[in-house]
Enzyme design. Sequence first.
Site, PDB file in Angstrom:
ATOM      1  N   ASP A  65     -10.474  -7.934  -5.542  1.00  0.00           N
ATOM      2  CA  ASP A  65      -9.352  -8.854  -5.437  1.00  0.00           C
ATOM      3  C   ASP A  65      -8.060  -8.043  -5.466  1.00  0.00           C
ATOM      4  OD1 ASP A  65      -8.463 -11.801  -5.656  1.00  0.00           O
ATOM      5  OD2 ASP A  65      -7.313 -10.805  -7.230  1.00  0.00           O
ATOM      6  N   ASN A  73       3.390 -11.369  -0.645  1.00  0.00           N
ATOM      7  CA  ASN A  73       3.842 -12.319   0.385  1.00  0.00           C
ATOM      8  C   ASN A  73       5.246 -12.833   0.089  1.00  0.00           C
ATOM      9  OD1 ASN A  73       1.694 -12.316   2.199  1.00  0.00           O
ATOM     10  ND2 ASN A  73       0.581 -13.888   1.079  1.00  0.00           N
ATOM     11  N   HIS A  78       4.834 -12.857   4.922  1.00  0.00           N
ATOM     12  CA  HIS A  78       3.409 -12.969   5.242  1.00  0.00           C
ATOM     13  C   HIS A  78       2.949 -11.910   6.244  1.00  0.00           C
ATOM     14  CE1 HIS A  78       2.441 -16.579   2.929  1.00  0.00           C
ATOM     15  NE2 HIS A  78       3.710 -16.897   3.131  1.00  0.00           N
ATOM     16  N   GLU A 108      -7.394 -13.012  -0.395  1.00  0.00           N
ATOM     17  CA  GLU A 108      -7.194 -11.587  -0.685  1.00  0.00           C
ATOM     18  C   GLU A 108      -8.406 -10.967  -1.373  1.00  0.00           C
ATOM     19  OE1 GLU A 108      -5.679 -13.712  -4.350  1.00  0.00           O
ATOM     20  OE2 GLU A 108      -5.658 -14.103  -2.225  1.00  0.00           O
TER      21      GLU A 108
END
Length: 168
Positions: A65, A73, A78, A108
Amino acid sequence: MSAPIGGYIVRLLRQVDAARHHAQTMAWIDPLTGLLNRRRMSAFAARVLSPARRQGADCAVALVDIDDFKKINDAFGHGAGDAVLKHVGRALREAGGGADMVARWGGEEFVVLMPGAAIDEARDRAQRLRAAVEQLAVAAGGGRPVRCTISIGVATAGHLDTFEQMVN
């Protein structure tokens, strides 16, 4: 007259085959990272785990992760987040062992399947993955490098574990 019809049929068959191949690729590959997607990894892992369990072979999985991805972001946009996902995916694929399979699990998160890896080896590989990602400096808007870290959980397969159980 049969030769032109035969040629036309051959062209149509090639087009159908190309369309089938394209659809299959779209169903199996994450379009952003080029890695396997969740569906394909689950199917692949099931085929790897079944004989490994019967033979008593080791197999591990790492769930990866990206830490604080929302902040990336929010701070860089983005587009930068997408670039980070691509670079992290590439780093995981390159840092993994030759037999390791990497997939984008969702958002993610990534999954790395490590056939033949016992827990100690899987932990060592996870540390290599972590170090590879920490060395990244992804160019963001304005030329500012985006750095990130990852958290990794590692599990090994027991005799009754499914891939989904290992990931969970």
